[in-house]
Design a protein around this motif. Structure first.
Motif, PDB file in Angstrom:
ATOM      1  N   VAL A  40      39.780 113.864  31.593  1.00 38.56           N
ATOM      2  CA  VAL A  40      40.262 114.264  30.269  1.00 38.56           C
ATOM      3  C   VAL A  40      40.330 115.790  30.166  1.00 38.56           C
ATOM      4  CG1 VAL A  40      39.724 114.276  27.804  1.00 38.56           C
ATOM      5  CG2 VAL A  40      39.466 112.173  29.125  1.00 38.56           C
ATOM      6  N   GLN A  41      39.314 116.472  30.700  1.00 39.22           N
ATOM      7  CA  GLN A  41      39.229 117.924  30.561  1.00 39.22           C
ATOM      8  C   GLN A  41      40.250 118.656  31.431  1.00 39.22           C
ATOM      9  OE1 GLN A  41      35.148 118.708  31.530  1.00 39.22           O
ATOM     10  NE2 GLN A  41      34.349 117.724  29.688  1.00 39.22           N
ATOM     11  N   THR A  42      40.459 118.160  32.664  1.00 41.58           N
ATOM     12  CA  THR A  42      41.313 118.865  33.617  1.00 41.58           C
ATOM     13  C   THR A  42      42.691 118.241  33.779  1.00 41.58           C
ATOM     14  OG1 THR A  42      40.511 117.559  35.507  1.00 41.58           O
ATOM     15  CG2 THR A  42      39.265 119.541  34.913  1.00 41.58           C
ATOM     16  N   ASP A  43      42.814 116.953  33.381  1.00 36.11           N
ATOM     17  CA  ASP A  43      44.070 116.219  33.530  1.00 36.11           C
ATOM     18  C   ASP A  43      44.461 116.054  35.009  1.00 36.11           C
ATOM     19  OD1 ASP A  43      45.898 114.718  32.117  1.00 36.11           O
ATOM     20  OD2 ASP A  43      47.427 116.289  32.137  1.00 36.11           O
ATOM     21  N   LYS A  44      43.449 116.140  35.897  1.00 35.18           N
ATOM     22  CA  LYS A  44      43.705 115.944  37.323  1.00 35.18           C
ATOM     23  C   LYS A  44      43.623 114.467  37.676  1.00 35.18           C
ATOM     24  CE  LYS A  44      42.109 120.517  38.793  1.00 35.18           C
ATOM     25  NZ  LYS A  44      41.127 121.264  39.637  1.00 35.18           N
ATOM     26  N   ARG A  45      44.652 113.978  38.362  1.00 37.63           N
ATOM     27  CA  ARG A  45      44.768 112.548  38.625  1.00 37.63           C
ATOM     28  C   ARG A  45      43.659 112.021  39.519  1.00 37.63           C
ATOM     29  NH1 ARG A  45      50.609 110.575  40.368  1.00 37.63           N
ATOM     30  NH2 ARG A  45      51.000 111.582  38.349  1.00 37.63           N
ATOM     31  N   GLN A  46      43.132 112.844  40.421  1.00 33.84           N
ATOM     32  CA  GLN A  46      42.125 112.339  41.360  1.00 33.84           C
ATOM     33  C   GLN A  46      40.869 111.845  40.643  1.00 33.84           C
ATOM     34  OE1 GLN A  46      43.383 115.447  41.412  1.00 33.84           O
ATOM     35  NE2 GLN A  46      41.842 117.013  41.981  1.00 33.84           N
ATOM     36  N   TYR A  47      40.542 112.476  39.510  1.00 35.93           N
ATOM     37  CA  TYR A  47      39.369 112.023  38.766  1.00 35.93           C
ATOM     38  C   TYR A  47      39.588 110.629  38.177  1.00 35.93           C
ATOM     39  CZ  TYR A  47      37.287 116.658  39.120  1.00 35.93           C
ATOM     40  OH  TYR A  47      36.727 117.813  39.587  1.00 35.93           O
ATOM     41  N   MET A  48      40.812 110.330  37.794  1.00 38.34           N
ATOM     42  CA  MET A  48      41.132 109.011  37.274  1.00 38.34           C
ATOM     43  C   MET A  48      40.914 107.949  38.354  1.00 38.34           C
ATOM     44  SD  MET A  48      44.780 107.587  35.790  1.00 38.34           S
ATOM     45  CE  MET A  48      45.611 107.684  37.384  1.00 38.34           C
ATOM     46  N   PHE A  49      41.400 108.221  39.572  1.00 41.81           N
ATOM     47  CA  PHE A  49      41.250 107.254  40.654  1.00 41.81           C
ATOM     48  C   PHE A  49      39.793 107.120  41.089  1.00 41.81           C
ATOM     49  CE2 PHE A  49      45.804 108.367  41.311  1.00 41.81           C
ATOM     50  CZ  PHE A  49      46.314 107.089  41.134  1.00 41.81           C
ATOM     51  N   ILE A  50      39.052 108.226  41.045  1.00 41.93           N
ATOM     52  CA  ILE A  50      37.617 108.150  41.370  1.00 41.93           C
ATOM     53  C   ILE A  50      36.901 107.247  40.377  1.00 41.93           C
ATOM     54  CG2 ILE A  50      35.460 109.462  41.430  1.00 41.93           C
ATOM     55  CD1 ILE A  50      37.055 111.818  42.558  1.00 41.93           C
ATOM     56  N   ALA A  51      37.202 107.414  39.083  1.00 43.84           N
ATOM     57  CA  ALA A  51      36.558 106.598  38.045  1.00 43.84           C
ATOM     58  C   ALA A  51      36.877 105.115  38.248  1.00 43.84           C
ATOM     59  CB  ALA A  51      37.006 107.048  36.661  1.00 43.84           C
ATOM     60  N   VAL A  52      38.134 104.795  38.521  1.00 47.27           N
ATOM     61  CA  VAL A  52      38.541 103.401  38.731  1.00 47.27           C
ATOM     62  C   VAL A  52      37.874 102.827  39.975  1.00 47.27           C
ATOM     63  CG1 VAL A  52      40.492 101.866  39.245  1.00 47.27           C
ATOM     64  CG2 VAL A  52      40.740 103.681  37.540  1.00 47.27           C
ATOM     65  N   PHE A  53      37.851 103.606  41.066  1.00 47.81           N
ATOM     66  CA  PHE A  53      37.257 103.132  42.317  1.00 47.81           C
ATOM     67  C   PHE A  53      35.758 102.870  42.158  1.00 47.81           C
ATOM     68  CE2 PHE A  53      35.059 104.140  46.326  1.00 47.81           C
ATOM     69  CZ  PHE A  53      35.593 103.139  47.131  1.00 47.81           C
ATOM     70  N   VAL A  54      35.055 103.813  41.522  1.00 44.05           N
ATOM     71  CA  VAL A  54      33.612 103.656  41.328  1.00 44.05           C
ATOM     72  C   VAL A  54      33.322 102.465  40.433  1.00 44.05           C
ATOM     73  CG1 VAL A  54      31.547 104.733  40.345  1.00 44.05           C
ATOM     74  CG2 VAL A  54      33.109 106.083  41.741  1.00 44.05           C
ATOM     75  N   TYR A  55      34.131 102.280  39.394  1.00 42.92           N
ATOM     76  CA  TYR A  55      33.959 101.117  38.517  1.00 42.92           C
ATOM     77  C   TYR A  55      34.125  99.823  39.303  1.00 42.92           C
ATOM     78  CZ  TYR A  55      35.237  97.458  35.225  1.00 42.92           C
ATOM     79  OH  TYR A  55      35.319  96.275  34.555  1.00 42.92           O
ATOM     80  N   PHE A  56      35.159  99.756  40.135  1.00 47.16           N
ATOM     81  CA  PHE A  56      35.426  98.551  40.930  1.00 47.16           C
ATOM     82  C   PHE A  56      34.248  98.246  41.859  1.00 47.16           C
ATOM     83  CE2 PHE A  56      37.547  96.249  44.461  1.00 47.16           C
ATOM     84  CZ  PHE A  56      38.072  95.190  43.729  1.00 47.16           C
ATOM     85  N   ILE A  57      33.708  99.271  42.486  1.00 49.58           N
ATOM     86  CA  ILE A  57      32.559  99.099  43.377  1.00 49.58           C
ATOM     87  C   ILE A  57      31.337  98.605  42.590  1.00 49.58           C
ATOM     88  CG2 ILE A  57      30.887 100.303  44.840  1.00 49.58           C
ATOM     89  CD1 ILE A  57      33.549  99.815  46.211  1.00 49.58           C
ATOM     90  N   SER A  58      31.137  99.156  41.399  1.00 48.42           N
ATOM     91  CA  SER A  58      29.956  98.793  40.607  1.00 48.42           C
ATOM     92  C   SER A  58      29.934  97.307  40.265  1.00 48.42           C
ATOM     93  CB  SER A  58      29.904  99.626  39.319  1.00 48.42           C
ATOM     94  OG  SER A  58      30.892  99.215  38.398  1.00 48.42           O
ATOM     95  N   LEU A  59      31.098  96.699  40.094  1.00 47.64           N
ATOM     96  CA  LEU A  59      31.167  95.273  39.753  1.00 47.64           C
ATOM     97  C   LEU A  59      30.551  94.406  40.841  1.00 47.64           C
ATOM     98  CD1 LEU A  59      34.783  95.063  38.280  1.00 47.64           C
ATOM     99  CD2 LEU A  59      32.637  94.903  37.020  1.00 47.64           C
ATOM    100  N   TYR A  60      30.724  94.820  42.092  1.00 44.80           N
ATOM    101  CA  TYR A  60      30.231  94.026  43.211  1.00 44.80           C
ATOM    102  C   TYR A  60      28.799  94.399  43.598  1.00 44.80           C
ATOM    103  CZ  TYR A  60      34.968  92.371  43.558  1.00 44.80           C
ATOM    104  OH  TYR A  60      36.169  91.779  43.267  1.00 44.80           O
ATOM    105  N   VAL A  61      28.259  95.384  42.897  1.00 48.88           N
ATOM    106  CA  VAL A  61      26.833  95.689  43.054  1.00 48.88           C
ATOM    107  C   VAL A  61      26.029  94.845  42.075  1.00 48.88           C
ATOM    108  CG1 VAL A  61      25.056  97.469  42.908  1.00 48.88           C
ATOM    109  CG2 VAL A  61      27.284  98.012  43.889  1.00 48.88           C
ATOM    110  N   TYR A  62      26.429  94.910  40.792  1.00 49.22           N
ATOM    111  CA  TYR A  62      25.760  94.116  39.757  1.00 49.22           C
ATOM    112  C   TYR A  62      26.713  93.971  38.579  1.00 49.22           C
ATOM    113  CZ  TYR A  62      22.163  92.429  36.536  1.00 49.22           C
ATOM    114  OH  TYR A  62      21.453  91.679  35.647  1.00 49.22           O
TER     115      TYR A  62
END
Length: 556
Positions: A159-181
């Motif tokens: 939100v602060q930088t409008d850099k796309r890589q942060y969006m993909f990092i957030a989505v990827f980490v969220y996806f991984i978290s689902l398969y942890v717990y």
């Protein structure tokens, strides 16, 4: 020197004592429940983590496919030592509390603001917020919490930088978290709300923000597809999901809300009762550490409430309230299945309360900040706020201590029961698949539940005698119907009489006596009173031996 450090890093000092108090107090808590199974795997797999991962996937498929191996790795690093496992958990929890406090201070508040101190104390004051430190087999839950915080941080940077890589990092980490717990399931909704609350001058309905929401939704749908496919192929697991709901059957929404209030009141009474009756188990070192911890927290809190730099401005305070409530609601959203489809209010397990604690503490920080002028200028009001927070903080410590004592006493008690049962019936062990223990002390019933007595007894018997390996169910209640068929509560699972060992505990002689199937019905007729029972109007709440849980009943 110490005063300067205390004034500059109050939260770090508080967290240091949080670490010390947990390590010292948890040092004599034995392994219990699921911890025993992970400890049992250590000599089987050793450092072959990949093989454990493969075997786990073959058995559970995508269900906690990353979480269970993490628990095994935690058990391996600790070498089955309860103290080392406690240290791993405490450090992780400590870093999480410090990390989220810093995160929210950075996301919402000016650099000079000290609200992270207040949010840290409020988090430790939320009921059962650090109960997770006791539930050491759930290391994957702590990892999931840290991944959720990483999602929030990446989203805020997006939100602060409008850099796309942060969006993909957030989505990827969220996806991984689902398969942890699976507790992070509803965090996709929170991340979208988080973006919406942060975007003020920018257009929220931009293609990039919509793609962010769609990617989160896709990740959630892929996860749900795997889980539903797995549950359909695992009837036993699917049936067990309904275990939480039946205790609310027959109660209206109003009655269920009353049940939640009485449920909390019951825990307060039970915790005080248990501490009083087992106060001799608390050492002088424990008492001194607890006193210092409470005193230190009180000092830090009073200074924070007195310092104008603690409070953000009104706009930021409103943002804190909105985001905190959103996080709190979404962290409970996983149990909305029961609220919507079962029409029953089901609370998450205590070890999942750290994430709701983060949300509610952020919201309370914002709410307190709205009254900052009055609090800093009015000593009476400041004392009132201070008293409420410290009372909640101390109550949470009482919850923690009573649970710790309950686990220690329950596991030691069960290990003694295991020796008695093995000595008398060990030679016949191969013929039994189920054990029912009748007439166990009622006053320690809820303590046994906290100590996962059924699982601990199975593991203790297996350790004493390998012939008990085929044991699958331990209970303290059984029923026989009109056709003399035996079912074991609370799961109401039918069993064969030949596979069942029914023993009655003689408290006078501290020994077990074998009983016949007809004793099941007789045992249920006995009047067993819970010393911590609470009554309000036409209702009462108490621990049920039959349900092996706390239930509310209407008085006749």
């Amino acid at each position: 020197m110490l005063t300067r450090i205390f004034n500059k890093y109050p939260l770090l000092i508080l967290l240091f004592f949080f670490f010390i108090i947990n390590i010292v107090i948890l040092s004599n808590v034995p392994l219990y429940g699921d911890e025993l199974s992970f400890a049992e795997y250590i000599p089987v797999y050793q450092t072959r983590f990949h093989q454990y991962f493969i075997d786990n996937f073959m058995q559970y498929k995508f269900y906690r496919v990353l979480g269970n191996p993490l628990c095994y790795i935690g058990a391996y690093i600790s070498h089955g030592s309860p103290l080392k496992l406690s240290a791993i958990f405490t450090v992780t929890a400590m870093l999480l509390i410090a990390g989220y406090s810093h995160l929210y201070a950075k996301c919402f508040m000016q650099r000079k603001n000290l609200s992270y101190i207040l949010t840290g104390i409020l988090c430790l004051s939320f009921p059962f917020s650090y109960y997770i430190v006791i539930a050491r087999a759930g290391y994957h839950e702590l990892v999931t919490l840290s991944l959720v915080l990483m999602c929030i941080y990446s989203t805020s940077r997006y939100v602060q930088t409008d850099k796309r890589q942060y969006m993909f990092i957030a989505v990827f980490v969220y996806f991984i978290s689902l398969y942890v717990y699976e507790a992070s399931l509803m965090m996709s909704l929170y991340l979208v709300i988080f973006v919406a609350s942060q975007v003020t001058k920018k257009r929220f309905l931009s293609s990039r923000n919509l793609s962010f929401a769609v990617l989160l939704l896709i990740g959630m749908m892929v996860y749900l597809y795997h889980q539903f496919s797995y549950l359909q192929s695992q009837p036993k697991l699917s049936d067990s999901m309904a275990i939480y709901a039946p205790y609310n059957v027959g109660l209206t929404i109003k009655e269920q809300l009353l049940r939640v209030v009485l449920y909390f009141a019951y825990h307060v009474k039970w915790s005080l009762y248990y501490l009083y009756n087992f106060s001799t188990s608390i050492t002088l070192v424990d008492t001194c550490l607890i006193a210092v911890f409470i005193l230190l927290t009180a000092t830090v809190l009073w200074r924070s409430l007195s310092n104008p730099l603690t409070y953000p401005d009104r706009e930021v305070s409103r943002s804190l309230i909105f985001n905190g409530i959103s996080l709190f609601v979404c962290s409970f959203g996983l149990w909305a299945y029961y609220w919507i489809f079962k029409k029953s209010i089901v609370l998450p397990p205590f070890y999942n309360f750290l994430l709701p604690a983060i949300g509610i503490s952020v919201a309370l920080t914002g709410w307190i900040s709205l009254f900052s002028v009055r609090i800093t200028s009015n000593r009476v009001l400041k004392s009132f706020v201070f008293a409420i927070i410290i009372t909640a903080f101390t109550t949470n410590i009482i919850f923690f201590l009573s649970s710790r004592l309950a686990i220690i006493n329950s596991v030691n008690e069960i290990q003694g029961y295991a020796r008695l049962i093995n000595d008398k019936y060990g030679l016949q062990a191969q013929q039994f698949k189920n054990i029912v223990l009748l007439d166990l002390p009622v006053e320690s019933g809820y303590a046994r539940r906290k100590g996962r007595y059924e699982y601990s007894l199975i593991m203790s018997l297996n350790k004493l005698n390998p012939n008990w390996k085929q044991l699958s169910i331990i209970s303290n209640v059984c029923k026989n119907d009109a056709d003399e068929k035996i079912t074991i509560s609370p799961y109401m699972i039918p069993v064969k009489v030949d596979d069942l060992l029914i023993v009655s505990y003689n408290q006078d002689h501290h020994d077990f006596e074998r009983r016949g199937p007809s004793s099941c019905a007789d045992a249920l007729k006995q009047s067993k009173s819970d010393p911590c029972k609470l009554g309000f109007m036409n209702y009462e709440i108490s621990y049920s031996t039959e349900k092996e849980n706390i239930i509310m009943r209407k008085r006749l």
